[in-house]
Design a protein around this motif. Structure first.
Motif, PDB file in Angstrom:
ATOM      1  N   ASP A 265       0.799  -1.001   0.148  1.00 49.51           N
ATOM      2  CA  ASP A 265      -0.049   0.138   0.215  1.00 49.51           C
ATOM      3  C   ASP A 265       0.730   1.312  -0.483  1.00 49.51           C
ATOM      4  OD1 ASP A 265      -1.935  -1.508   0.365  1.00 49.51           O
ATOM      5  OD2 ASP A 265      -2.547  -1.125   1.945  1.00 49.51           O
ATOM      6  N   ALA A 266       2.434   1.338   0.797  1.00 49.81           N
ATOM      7  CA  ALA A 266       3.114   2.389   0.970  1.00 49.81           C
ATOM      8  C   ALA A 266       3.444   2.535  -0.747  1.00 49.81           C
ATOM      9  CB  ALA A 266       4.263   1.877   1.905  1.00 49.81           C
ATOM     10  N   LYS A 267       4.020   1.705  -1.329  1.00 52.90           N
ATOM     11  CA  LYS A 267       4.774   1.436  -2.794  1.00 52.90           C
ATOM     12  C   LYS A 267       3.024   2.448  -3.722  1.00 52.90           C
ATOM     13  CE  LYS A 267       7.239   1.555  -5.729  1.00 52.90           C
ATOM     14  NZ  LYS A 267       8.595   2.581  -5.840  1.00 52.90           N
ATOM     15  N   LEU A 268       1.793   1.610  -3.680  1.00 50.85           N
ATOM     16  CA  LEU A 268       1.162   2.188  -3.924  1.00 50.85           C
ATOM     17  C   LEU A 268       0.476   4.208  -4.272  1.00 50.85           C
ATOM     18  CD1 LEU A 268      -1.217  -0.652  -3.916  1.00 50.85           C
ATOM     19  CD2 LEU A 268      -0.958   0.161  -6.188  1.00 50.85           C
ATOM     20  N   GLU A 269       0.325   3.943  -2.960  1.00 55.52           N
ATOM     21  CA  GLU A 269       0.651   5.600  -2.635  1.00 55.52           C
ATOM     22  C   GLU A 269       1.864   6.542  -3.644  1.00 55.52           C
ATOM     23  OE1 GLU A 269       0.210   8.382   1.400  1.00 55.52           O
ATOM     24  OE2 GLU A 269       0.270   6.107   1.852  1.00 55.52           O
ATOM     25  N   GLU A 270       2.784   5.896  -2.859  1.00 57.57           N
ATOM     26  CA  GLU A 270       3.854   6.933  -3.487  1.00 57.57           C
ATOM     27  C   GLU A 270       3.873   7.103  -4.602  1.00 57.57           C
ATOM     28  OE1 GLU A 270       8.387   5.814  -3.983  1.00 57.57           O
ATOM     29  OE2 GLU A 270       7.850   5.256  -2.191  1.00 57.57           O
ATOM     30  N   GLU A 271       3.026   5.977  -5.636  1.00 59.46           N
ATOM     31  CA  GLU A 271       3.105   5.909  -7.100  1.00 59.46           C
ATOM     32  C   GLU A 271       2.135   7.096  -6.793  1.00 59.46           C
ATOM     33  OE1 GLU A 271       4.685   5.142  -9.752  1.00 59.46           O
ATOM     34  OE2 GLU A 271       5.914   4.345  -8.678  1.00 59.46           O
TER      35      GLU A 271
END
Length: 428
Positions: A139-145
């Motif tokens: 989720d953190a990586k998705l939020e970063e994108e």
């Protein structure tokens, strides 16, 4: 040329090198021929003054220094090859005898590669690293994108929130008097960026557009302006515009736009695989570092100071090259950082010691475990290098002499020694 080798304490050696009187005479004559055009003597044309006349006027030793400088590199190089010592420092040269008609004698004090006594290096304990990927990490990586692909929109129906971009006017006062440099108009500021002094941005949260708010802050004691350092101030602020980041929806369309995948599920699976791959790589590096560190701690060796000095100088030169590639000179770097050449050398010294210890221990392990690199392995590495540099392998081989080839073999053996340590370590 003749050579005498004297082994000294703390892995140092002294080479006493003697060059024949005939070779010294040739070097003196060579120095004369190079310098005669620069020497003027009344009654002689420039460049035509006899050597004996120059030596009579300026002293018999006028050409000695240049002659010695011409002889030392070649003579030392021959001594280096002949002495069969594993020399690991630059030589400290001193002239012992320099006189016309006699052999030229000089000494070169050098550091010799120290012997390593290995301690325990098999079965070393290393931390067990988890490669499990959590939903939170995905989720953190998705939020970063999402944030990378967010668009900025003007907000008109609410007050300022943390993370907003605002455009504001402000003016600062100390004891009711406006101070120089404390005023700004239509200034762009991201709330939470830490661009302003502590406490300023937080007090803008809740401010409404076109309504003046007062922000009370205290300048830090170490503030660059002495007139303001440590003083309380009031800023009168008016926010003219509030902008917020609008994140895109997490759906298949988003996945198709930011990746090579058509669905969000496929994109998530790829993110998970990449996070796991990175965790494995990080875990392996951590195990390598721990195993090597423990193997070094368990070994004993006596490193000569001259070896450390040579390593420090090499590291400083490498750093200077990197700085120059960024368009800075070392003088500018020292000016910006407040460092000096001496303080930088001192700072590099512990790193140099660690680098030497690590290399020596890994070389000793490679030797103890009979780790040898074949010519076929060298060819494989050269093929990889040729591909990386877009060169033909044969062209690359042309640049490699035997010394470079042996150095590559040793470097690869050291890499294999690290692998050996990890393979024989125990995860706890």
């Amino acid at each position: 040329m003749s050579l005498q080798v004297e082994n000294m304490e703390k892995n140092m050696a002294k080479l006493t090198i003697e060059v024949s009187a005939e070779e010294l005479e040739k070097a003196i004559q060579g120095a004369y021929l190079k310098q005669r055009n620069k020497i003027s003597v009344p009654g002689f044309r420039k460049g035509k003054v006899p050597r004996q006349m120059i030596e009579k006027m300026y002293g018999v030793g006028i050409f000695y220094e240049d002659a010695a400088n011409a002889l030392i590199p070649t003579a030392y190089g021959k001594a280096y090859d002949e002495c069969e010592l594993d020399i690991v420092s630059q030589p400290k040269v001193e002239v012992a005898q320099l006189e016309k008609g006699k052999p030229f004698i000089f000494t070169a004090e050098v550091a010799v590669k120290p012997e390593v006594t290995l301690g325990e290096y098999k079965g070393l304990s290393v931390d067990k690293v988890s490669n499990r990927v959590t939903a939170k990490e995905i989720d953190a990586k998705l939020e970063e994108e999402q944030k990378k692909n967010a668009r900025t929109v003007v907000v008109e129906d609410r007050a300022v929130q943390d993370g907003d971009e605002v455009v504001l006017d402000f003016e600062g006062f100390v004891d009711g008097v406006a101070f120089e440099g404390g005023k700004g108009e239509n200034y762009p500021l991201t709330i939470g960026s830490g661009s302003f002094i502590p406490g300023f941005e937080e007090q803008l949260i809740g401010a409404e557009a076109e309504k003046e708010v007062e922000v009370n802050v205290t300048f830090p004691e170490e503030y660059h302006s002495e007139d303001l350092a440590g003083k309380a101030a009031v800023f009168k602020c008016t926010v003219h515009e509030i902008k917020a980041k609008e994140l895109p929806e997490l759906d298949d369309e988003f996945a198709a736009e930011v990746s090579e995948f058509d669905t969000l599920d496929a994109y998530k699976a790829d993110i998970k695989a990449k996070i796991k791959e990175q965790k494995i790589a990080d875990g392996n590096r951590k195990k390598e570092d721990q195993a090597v560190e423990k193997a070094v701690a368990n070994a004993t060796m006596e490193i000569p100071e001259a070896m450390i000095d040579t390593q420090v100088n090499q590291m400083a030169q490498d750093f200077a090259q990197r700085i120059q590639q960024q368009g800075l000179s070392m003088e500018q770097y020292f000016q910006f950082t407040g460092m000096t050449a001496e303080s930088m050398m001192e700072e590099l010294r512990p790193q140099a010691v660690k680098r030497i210890e690590t290399r020596l221990v890994l070389e000793a392990i490679a030797k103890a475990e009979n780790i040898e690199i074949t010519d076929e392995r060298i060819d494989e590495e050269l093929a990889k290098m040729a591909e990386a540099y877009k060169m033909e392998v044969e062209k690359l081989k042309e640049f490699m002499g035997e010394n470079e080839k042996e150095q590559m073999k040793m470097d690869l053996a050291v890499q294999d020694a690290v692998t050996f340590l990890v393979d024989n370590a125990v995860e706890e």
